[in-house]
Write a protein that holds these residues in place. Structure first.
Motif, PDB file in Angstrom:
ATOM      1  N   GLU A 101      23.283  36.382 108.166  1.00 23.65           N
ATOM      2  CA  GLU A 101      21.892  36.836 108.134  1.00 23.65           C
ATOM      3  C   GLU A 101      21.058  35.862 107.309  1.00 23.65           C
ATOM      4  N   ALA A 102      19.759  35.967 107.472  1.00 23.11           N
ATOM      5  CA  ALA A 102      18.809  35.158 106.704  1.00 23.11           C
ATOM      6  C   ALA A 102      17.520  35.950 106.553  1.00 23.11           C
ATOM      7  N   ASP A 103      16.779  35.634 105.498  1.00 24.65           N
ATOM      8  CA  ASP A 103      15.460  36.215 105.289  1.00 24.65           C
ATOM      9  C   ASP A 103      14.439  35.114 105.478  1.00 24.65           C
ATOM     10  N   LEU A 104      13.435  35.371 106.297  1.00 22.69           N
ATOM     11  CA  LEU A 104      12.409  34.385 106.616  1.00 22.69           C
ATOM     12  C   LEU A 104      11.080  34.828 106.014  1.00 22.69           C
ATOM     13  N   ARG A 105      10.442  33.903 105.294  1.00 28.25           N
ATOM     14  CA  ARG A 105       9.110  34.157 104.728  1.00 28.25           C
ATOM     15  C   ARG A 105       8.278  32.909 104.941  1.00 28.25           C
ATOM     16  N   ILE A 106       7.223  33.036 105.739  1.00 31.77           N
ATOM     17  CA  ILE A 106       6.344  31.912 106.043  1.00 31.77           C
ATOM     18  C   ILE A 106       4.917  32.323 105.694  1.00 31.77           C
ATOM     19  N   ALA A 107       4.247  31.472 104.938  1.00 30.18           N
ATOM     20  CA  ALA A 107       2.835  31.691 104.617  1.00 30.18           C
ATOM     21  C   ALA A 107       2.078  30.446 105.054  1.00 30.18           C
ATOM     22  N   GLY A 108       1.240  30.585 106.068  1.00 30.09           N
ATOM     23  CA  GLY A 108       0.458  29.457 106.551  1.00 30.09           C
ATOM     24  C   GLY A 108       1.247  28.549 107.474  1.00 30.09           C
ATOM     25  N   HIS A 109       0.569  27.528 107.976  1.00 28.16           N
ATOM     26  CA  HIS A 109       1.146  26.577 108.925  1.00 28.16           C
ATOM     27  C   HIS A 109       1.641  25.335 108.199  1.00 28.16           C
ATOM     28  N   SER A 110       2.776  24.773 108.648  1.00 27.16           N
ATOM     29  CA  SER A 110       3.319  23.548 108.062  1.00 27.16           C
ATOM     30  C   SER A 110       3.760  22.603 109.173  1.00 27.16           C
ATOM     31  N   GLU A 111       3.279  21.385 109.135  1.00 28.12           N
ATOM     32  CA  GLU A 111       3.724  20.358 110.083  1.00 28.12           C
ATOM     33  C   GLU A 111       5.136  19.885 109.761  1.00 28.12           C
ATOM     34  N   ASP A 112       5.573  20.061 108.498  1.00 28.85           N
ATOM     35  CA  ASP A 112       6.884  19.597 108.049  1.00 28.85           C
ATOM     36  C   ASP A 112       7.999  20.601 108.292  1.00 28.85           C
ATOM     37  N   GLY A 113       7.681  21.756 108.810  1.00 32.25           N
ATOM     38  CA  GLY A 113       8.690  22.766 109.075  1.00 32.25           C
ATOM     39  C   GLY A 113       8.817  23.778 107.959  1.00 32.25           C
ATOM     40  N   TYR A 114       9.834  24.607 108.083  1.00 36.29           N
ATOM     41  CA  TYR A 114      10.024  25.746 107.201  1.00 36.29           C
ATOM     42  C   TYR A 114      11.481  25.816 106.753  1.00 36.29           C
ATOM     43  N   GLU A 115      11.707  26.234 105.534  1.00 34.89           N
ATOM     44  CA  GLU A 115      13.055  26.358 105.005  1.00 34.89           C
ATOM     45  C   GLU A 115      13.688  27.673 105.443  1.00 34.89           C
ATOM     46  N   LEU A 116      15.005  27.605 105.669  1.00 40.21           N
ATOM     47  CA  LEU A 116      15.775  28.793 106.020  1.00 40.21           C
ATOM     48  C   LEU A 116      17.158  28.649 105.408  1.00 40.21           C
ATOM     49  N   GLU A 117      17.658  29.723 104.833  1.00 35.31           N
ATOM     50  CA  GLU A 117      19.010  29.731 104.277  1.00 35.31           C
ATOM     51  C   GLU A 117      19.805  30.827 104.974  1.00 35.31           C
ATOM     52  N   LEU A 118      20.821  30.419 105.728  1.00 33.25           N
ATOM     53  CA  LEU A 118      21.686  31.349 106.447  1.00 33.25           C
ATOM     54  C   LEU A 118      22.899  31.647 105.585  1.00 33.25           C
ATOM     55  N   ARG A 119      23.109  32.924 105.285  1.00 32.36           N
ATOM     56  CA  ARG A 119      24.308  33.378 104.590  1.00 32.36           C
ATOM     57  C   ARG A 119      25.281  33.836 105.670  1.00 32.36           C
ATOM     58  N   TYR A 120      26.529  33.325 105.628  1.00 28.18           N
ATOM     59  CA  TYR A 120      27.403  33.602 106.764  1.00 28.18           C
ATOM     60  C   TYR A 120      28.893  33.552 106.415  1.00 28.18           C
ATOM     61  N   ASP A 121      29.692  34.053 107.345  1.00 25.02           N
ATOM     62  CA  ASP A 121      31.153  33.924 107.375  1.00 25.02           C
ATOM     63  C   ASP A 121      31.557  33.484 108.771  1.00 25.02           C
ATOM     64  N   LEU A 122      32.618  32.707 108.841  1.00 31.30           N
ATOM     65  CA  LEU A 122      33.188  32.274 110.126  1.00 31.30           C
ATOM     66  C   LEU A 122      34.646  32.724 110.192  1.00 31.30           C
TER      67      LEU A 122
END
Length: 145
Positions: A124-145
């Motif tokens: 799972e991951a939590d996404l929080r975006i405020a405003g527009h960014s040409e450089d993209g957005y950070e995301l951290e996926l917490r996971y198990d394989l």
């Protein structure tokens, strides 16, 4: 839920096409070629490009509700590429909300929809975006394989 691994990545919007499905009041706002109802909902077909520990591309369908105070967003995204060296694909379920300047969402890996080295992925991951960014957005996926 607790997961044993974390993958930090960035994503950019490769494409976005949004179509109005319902305009409740016939009243809204135009921005360029796009029309956003004050109350209603649309479907967006989106592609993202991920870099970092997740090196992948994706195809996503959002259903977006519009209300003056903001509204819910739901979607399913198929992500195809490599996660920390494991190749394959997986599906994320997006559940969140949006307003004129921000988006927050919970992204959850849908069990049983992975392929290749990502077939047993859980996370799972939590996404929080405020405003527009040409450089993209950070995301951290917490996971198990």
């Amino acid at each position: 839920m607790s997961y044993s691994r974390t993958a930090a990545c960035r994503f950019t919007v490769a494409s976005w096409s949004e179509d109005l499905l319902v305009d409740i009041d016939g009243d809204g706002t135009k921005a360029g070629d796009a029309y956003y109802p004050n109350r209603g909902f649309s479907r967006a077909e989106v592609s993202y490009k991920y870099t970092g520990a997740l090196d992948a591309t994706s195809t996503l369908t959002y259903l977006i509700a519009y209300r003056p105070e903001g509204g819910p967003v739901v979607g399913f995204e198929q992500v195809t590429g490599s996660l920390d060296g494991h190749d394959g694909s997986f599906v994320l379920r997006h559940t969140g909300s949006q307003d004129a300047g921000s988006v927050t969402a919970r992204l959850e890996v849908v069990p049983g929809m992975g392929t290749g080295g990502l077939e047993s992925l859980r996370g799972e991951a939590d996404l929080r975006i405020a405003g527009h960014s040409e450089d993209g957005y950070e995301l951290e996926l917490r996971y198990d394989l």
